[in-house]
Design an enzyme around this catalytic site. Structure first.
Site, PDB file in Angstrom:
ATOM      1  N   LYS A 173       0.697  -1.242  -0.045  1.00  0.00           N
ATOM      2  CA  LYS A 173       0.020   0.076   0.037  1.00  0.00           C
ATOM      3  C   LYS A 173       0.845   1.184   0.010  1.00  0.00           C
ATOM      4  O   LYS A 173       1.903   1.206   0.592  1.00  0.00           O
ATOM      5  CB  LYS A 173      -0.906   0.062   1.357  1.00  0.00           C
ATOM      6  N   THR A 204      -6.873   9.666   8.531  1.00  0.00           N
ATOM      7  CA  THR A 204      -6.654   8.521   7.919  1.00  0.00           C
ATOM      8  C   THR A 204      -6.658   7.315   9.047  1.00  0.00           C
ATOM      9  O   THR A 204      -6.101   6.257   8.417  1.00  0.00           O
ATOM     10  CB  THR A 204      -5.579   8.400   7.086  1.00  0.00           C
ATOM     11  N   GLY A 206      -7.273   3.916  10.357  1.00  0.00           N
ATOM     12  CA  GLY A 206      -8.318   2.914  10.212  1.00  0.00           C
ATOM     13  C   GLY A 206      -8.240   2.652   8.382  1.00  0.00           C
ATOM     14  O   GLY A 206      -8.975   2.010   7.977  1.00  0.00           O
ATOM     15  N   THR A 207      -7.489   3.286   7.643  1.00  0.00           N
ATOM     16  CA  THR A 207      -7.273   3.155   6.129  1.00  0.00           C
ATOM     17  C   THR A 207      -6.861   1.627   5.852  1.00  0.00           C
ATOM     18  O   THR A 207      -7.430   1.080   5.034  1.00  0.00           O
ATOM     19  CB  THR A 207      -6.436   4.070   5.532  1.00  0.00           C
ATOM     20  N   GLY A 208      -6.045   1.164   6.692  1.00  0.00           N
ATOM     21  CA  GLY A 208      -5.465  -0.093   6.367  1.00  0.00           C
ATOM     22  C   GLY A 208      -6.387  -1.303   6.660  1.00  0.00           C
ATOM     23  O   GLY A 208      -6.841  -2.101   5.875  1.00  0.00           O
ATOM     24  N   CYS A 209      -7.111  -1.082   7.930  1.00  0.00           N
ATOM     25  CA  CYS A 209      -8.039  -1.981   8.269  1.00  0.00           C
ATOM     26  C   CYS A 209      -9.402  -2.042   7.420  1.00  0.00           C
ATOM     27  O   CYS A 209      -9.785  -3.059   6.794  1.00  0.00           O
ATOM     28  CB  CYS A 209      -8.716  -1.522   9.681  1.00  0.00           C
TER      29      CYS A 209
HETATM   30  N1  LIG Z   1      -4.770  10.476   1.612  1.00  0.00           N
HETATM   31  C1  LIG Z   1      -5.091   9.521   1.018  1.00  0.00           C
HETATM   32  N2  LIG Z   1      -5.894   9.555  -0.235  1.00  0.00           N
HETATM   33  C2  LIG Z   1      -6.182   8.507  -0.757  1.00  0.00           C
HETATM   34  N3  LIG Z   1      -6.092   7.006  -0.665  1.00  0.00           N
HETATM   35  C3  LIG Z   1      -5.120   6.817   0.670  1.00  0.00           C
HETATM   36  C4  LIG Z   1      -4.552   8.053   1.324  1.00  0.00           C
HETATM   37  N4  LIG Z   1      -4.172   7.728   2.597  1.00  0.00           N
HETATM   38  C5  LIG Z   1      -4.097   6.469   2.194  1.00  0.00           C
HETATM   39  N5  LIG Z   1      -4.624   5.899   1.199  1.00  0.00           N
HETATM   40  C6  LIG Z   1      -5.072   4.677   0.831  1.00  0.00           C
HETATM   41  O1  LIG Z   1      -5.415   3.816   1.832  1.00  0.00           O
HETATM   42  C7  LIG Z   1      -5.178   2.592   1.788  1.00  0.00           C
HETATM   43  C8  LIG Z   1      -4.363   2.191   3.148  1.00  0.00           C
HETATM   44  O2  LIG Z   1      -2.987   2.828   3.007  1.00  0.00           O
HETATM   45  P1  LIG Z   1      -1.829   2.944   4.049  1.00  0.00           P
HETATM   46  O3  LIG Z   1      -2.137   4.219   4.615  1.00  0.00           O
HETATM   47  O4  LIG Z   1      -0.513   2.996   3.281  1.00  0.00           O
HETATM   48  O5  LIG Z   1      -1.931   1.764   5.185  1.00  0.00           O
HETATM   49  P2  LIG Z   1      -2.105   1.857   6.647  1.00  0.00           P
HETATM   50  O6  LIG Z   1      -3.391   2.410   7.109  1.00  0.00           O
HETATM   51  O7  LIG Z   1      -1.961   0.270   6.973  1.00  0.00           O
HETATM   52  O8  LIG Z   1      -0.809   2.565   7.073  1.00  0.00           O
HETATM   53  C9  LIG Z   1      -4.164   2.574   0.608  1.00  0.00           C
HETATM   54  O9  LIG Z   1      -4.890   2.036  -0.308  1.00  0.00           O
HETATM   55  C10 LIG Z   1      -3.638   3.689   0.129  1.00  0.00           C
HETATM   56  O10 LIG Z   1      -3.330   4.056  -1.084  1.00  0.00           O
HETATM   57  C1  LIG Z   2      -6.936  -2.355  17.054  1.00  0.00           C
HETATM   58  C2  LIG Z   2      -6.215  -1.655  15.712  1.00  0.00           C
HETATM   59  N1  LIG Z   2      -6.227  -2.404  14.664  1.00  0.00           N
HETATM   60  C3  LIG Z   2      -5.274  -1.981  13.904  1.00  0.00           C
HETATM   61  C4  LIG Z   2      -4.831  -0.514  13.977  1.00  0.00           C
HETATM   62  C5  LIG Z   2      -4.026  -0.176  12.758  1.00  0.00           C
HETATM   63  O1  LIG Z   2      -4.742   0.440  12.060  1.00  0.00           O
HETATM   64  P1  LIG Z   2      -4.681   0.856  10.451  1.00  0.00           P
HETATM   65  O2  LIG Z   2      -6.037   0.735   9.673  1.00  0.00           O
HETATM   66  O3  LIG Z   2      -3.260   0.299   9.895  1.00  0.00           O
HETATM   67  O4  LIG Z   2      -4.700   2.239  10.817  1.00  0.00           O
HETATM   68  P2  LIG Z   2      -3.803   3.283  11.449  1.00  0.00           P
HETATM   69  O5  LIG Z   2      -3.708   3.075  12.731  1.00  0.00           O
HETATM   70  O6  LIG Z   2      -2.371   3.224  10.872  1.00  0.00           O
HETATM   71  O7  LIG Z   2      -4.575   4.645  10.895  1.00  0.00           O
HETATM   72  C6  LIG Z   2      -5.104   0.076  15.124  1.00  0.00           C
HETATM   73  N2  LIG Z   2      -4.772   1.395  15.246  1.00  0.00           N
HETATM   74  N3  LIG Z   2      -5.894  -0.483  15.909  1.00  0.00           N
END
Ligand SMILES: Nc1ncnc2c1ncn2[C@@H]1O[C@H](COP(=O)(O)OP(=O)(O)O)[C@@H](O)[C@H]1O
Ligand SMILES: Cc1ncc(COP(=O)(O)OP(=O)(O)O)c(N)n1
Length: 270
Positions: A173, A204, A206-209
């Protein structure tokens, strides 16, 4: 009705973890089940405390759901301890679900470490090889590939390295890039970019979840991995674009969005 199971941690603020997963599954048209690996005392500014499930209780939850409402897809998120990872790996080998999406959660956006070093080793040894798709962000892909990622070329190199090592498809990602939000899928010895416009929203959490749950929900509905990723990305972009602004830190996304028009076709077996 298709069923998707999330095996993950609870986020008391509702933005990530189990809470984000269930909202996403509901919005993506599947029935959501949950097995909780840990409780976190967390809000948009950080993680204050973590209380892990015991291995025996985790096992009891997994048996309860698999013996009764067997899921069409499983998403795995935060699992912080080796013993818990071992229980999940053992049960997945026993129940053998068709679709397993693993989000190798290591560090929250707020900076809190959500997995022990020992557990990273167990994740690599026991759980990643069972997954159909893993969805590391850039820092997680760096840990899994043992290389630094500073460019799109590096993303490709790291994703191939992870694919060659573990044999599962890898979605690296790109949310942690500065300008774009492009994600890279490495699968069957080839790759595909999923391009995304960066939405100017700092909320952002929880975007990954959300992305991994939406992928699992769409796999459950019979879409291919590629189709499921594109649909999940479209859903995430819509949720981010709603510009919800809650809390003092990196806030959660809006899930109750209008999906009309973003999903043009439905899978055959719905
Ligand atoms: N500002 C943003 N605009 C559009 N897509 C985003 C943005 N930030 C994250 N994403 C998308 O959200 C998803 C989660 O990405 P990322 O943030 O790298 O993961 P995580 O939440 O695990 O750190 C990916 O598809 C990424 O391209
Ligand atoms: C309970 C719990 N699980 C996972 C995460 C991490 O979530 P993720 O979607 O990667 O988003 P960010 O925390 O990176 O915004 C969490 N915080 N808590």
């Amino acid at each position: 009705m298709k069923v998707t199971l999330t095996i993950a941690g609870s986020d008391s603020s509702g933005g990530a973890g189990i809470q984000a997963d269930l909202k996403t599954m509901c919005m993506n048209g599947v029935y959501g089940e949950s097995v909780i690996t840990a409780l976190t005392a967390q809000n948009t500014t950080g993680v204050r405390a973590v209380l892990d499930s015991t291995p025996a209780f985790l096992e009891a939850q997994l048996d309860a759901v698999f013996e009764d409402i067997y899921p069409d897809a499983v998403k795995i998120g935060m699992v912080s301890q080796s013993a818990l990872i071992h229980v999940i790996a053992t049960k997945l080998q026993y129940y053998h679900p068709k679709n397993i999406v693993l989000d190798p959660v290591m560090v929250a956006t707020s900076g809190a470490k959500l997995i022990s070093d020992e557990a990273i080793h167990t994740l690599k040894e026991e759980l990643i090889p069972l997954a159909n798709l893993i969805t590391p962000n850039i820092p997680e892909a760096e840990v899994l590939s043992h290389m630094k990622i500073t460019s799109s070329k590096d993303m490709l190199k790291a994703a191939k390295k992870i694919y060659d090592t573990y044999g599962c498809a890898v979605l690296c990602k790109g949310g942690h890039q500065l300008n774009d939000a492009n994600d890279l899928l490495y699968i069957n010895n080839t790759y595909q970019w999923f391009y995304g416009k960066r939405i100017p929203n700092n909320n952002t959490h929880g975007t990954g979840c959300t992305l991994s749950s939406a992928i699992a929900a769409n796999l459950a509905k019979g879409f291919t991995i590629q189709e499921s990723i594109q649909r999940a990305k479209d859903y995430l972009s819509l949720a981010l674009s709603a510009m919800l602004d809650l809390g003092a830190g990196s806030g959660p996304m809006m899930h109750n969005v209008n999906l009309k028009g973003i999903y043009s076709e439905e899978a055959d077996n719905e």
